[in-house]
Design an enzyme around this catalytic site. Structure first.
Site, PDB file in Angstrom:
ATOM      1  CG  HIS A 152      -5.461   3.957  19.349  1.00  0.00           C
ATOM      2  ND1 HIS A 152      -4.631   4.949  18.870  1.00  0.00           N
ATOM      3  CD2 HIS A 152      -5.557   3.039  18.360  1.00  0.00           C
ATOM      4  CE1 HIS A 152      -4.241   4.645  17.645  1.00  0.00           C
ATOM      5  NE2 HIS A 152      -4.789   3.492  17.308  1.00  0.00           N
ATOM      6  CG  ASP A 192      -6.531  -0.904  14.799  1.00  0.00           C
ATOM      7  OD1 ASP A 192      -7.297  -0.089  14.250  1.00  0.00           O
ATOM      8  OD2 ASP A 192      -5.416  -0.573  15.258  1.00  0.00           O
ATOM      9  CG  ASP A 197      -3.162 -12.534   5.024  1.00  0.00           C
ATOM     10  OD1 ASP A 197      -4.123 -13.066   5.609  1.00  0.00           O
ATOM     11  OD2 ASP A 197      -3.294 -11.803   4.031  1.00  0.00           O
ATOM     12  CD  GLN A 251      -0.935  -0.592   3.681  1.00  0.00           C
ATOM     13  OE1 GLN A 251      -2.134  -0.386   3.798  1.00  0.00           O
ATOM     14  NE2 GLN A 251      -0.272  -1.342   4.568  1.00  0.00           N
ATOM     15  N   PRO A 303      -4.384  -4.385   1.214  1.00  0.00           N
ATOM     16  CG  PRO A 303      -2.866  -3.723   2.857  1.00  0.00           C
ATOM     17  CD  PRO A 303      -3.465  -3.279   1.548  1.00  0.00           C
ATOM     18  CD  GLU A 338      -0.028  -3.765   9.791  1.00  0.00           C
ATOM     19  OE1 GLU A 338      -0.021  -3.738   8.540  1.00  0.00           O
ATOM     20  OE2 GLU A 338      -0.976  -3.338  10.489  1.00  0.00           O
TER      21      GLU A 338
END
Length: 295
Positions: free
Chosen positions: A69, A165, A144, A38, A172, A114
């Site tokens: 958050h 999140d 992933d 990205q 992605p 992540e």
């Protein structure tokens, strides 16, 4: 009050194509790169501070990241008495969810998955809002999330809290906006656990819209999938604002097996945004929520 010069404007626009909506900020670009997944950019705004965008969509800013958050973490963690809580963060590359989860001593394990290492690295360098990746309770997995959750299901790994999140269902993140992913994370929650999902909400003249459905396929809207399929039979909601997210109206969604009521905090905590009174009040939903969103 900060005075912005009229001589030079560097307008950045975030566009929501599904309803032809845009909001704009006058910002200076500090960093831009195309990762394997990205476009990652960091901007500086004279009022809002530094702003992280992914594929031209705002993810976090110095001015309001704590609004999101804190409400994402403390409501589900303090809405039920827990000991030795294990938390899974799906996404969360800026590290703010990790930071808030690690504030609680009863949290003994936090796994953050992540896909894009560069989001983690750029966020640490330019934003500095992240939790401590070296905390012995923290495990950072670069990979992933759909694969991780599927494998966790196969090995019987379960969590007290799973926080989705995620950025919008483009790039992605598109791999996790599926029924199969919902089935997998639903199998990874403990009997008294909860999954936390969230999204921006727009109010139109005829109905309300989730940002997820506006950015991608309507069938890739996790909230609608969970409401329709009842993979976790109880779906509840609370709300807040996040000023730089599109429309500012922001919804949090709780998916659980047992339907526990998370609206009453079991311990005292005061953050920059979160407090016990706000915790309780966030479950008071407007009439249009109930009418349009099914809560």
């Amino acid at each position: 009050m900060t005075k912005i010069s009229e001589a030079s404007r560097n307008w950045w626009h975030e566009e929501t194509e599904g309803i032809a909506f845009t909001h704009a900020m006058d910002m200076t670009l500090l960093h831009s790169e195309q990762s394997p997944y990205q476009k990652i950019e960091i901007y500086e705004h004279p009022v809002f501070g530094r702003v992280l965008t992914l594929d031209d969509l705002v993810q976090a800013s110095h001015s309001d990241e704590f609004m999101y958050h804190e409400m994402a973490v403390h409501v589900p963690l303090l809405g039920r008495q827990r000991e030795n809580a294990e938390v899974l963060i799906v996404g969360g590359g800026d590290g703010g969810i990790l930071r808030e989860a690690l504030r609680h001593e009863f949290v003994t394990r936090v796994v953050m998955v992540e896909i894009d290492r560069r989001v983690v690295e750029v966020s640490k360098e330019y934003l500095g809002i992240n939790g401590n990746y070296d905390d012995p309770r923290a495990e950072l997995v670069i990979g992933d999330a759909a694969d991780y959750v599927r494998q966790a299901r196969q090995r019987g790994d379960t969590f007290d809290l799973i926080i989705l999140d995620l950025s919008e269902p483009v790039g992605p993140s598109s791999s996790v906006f599926t029924r199969a992913f919902c089935e997998d994370f639903s199998a990874c929650i403990k009997p008294d656990g909860v999954v936390l999902d969230s999204d921006s909400i727009f109010v139109g003249k005829d109905r309300a819209y989730f940002l997820q459905e506006l950015c991608g396929d309507k069938d890739q809207n996790l909230v609608s999938i969970m409401q329709r399929e009842r993979l976790l039979p109880h779906v509840a909601a609370y709300r807040s604002i996040v000023q730089l997210y599109p429309a500012a109206e922001f919804g949090f969604f709780l998916y659980s097996l047992d339907g526990h009521d998370y609206s009453t905090p079991v311990a005292e905590l005061t953050g920059r945004h979160y407090n016990p009174e706000l915790h309780r009040a966030s479950f008071a939903l407007p009439t249009w929520w109930r009418t349009n969103l099914g809560f």
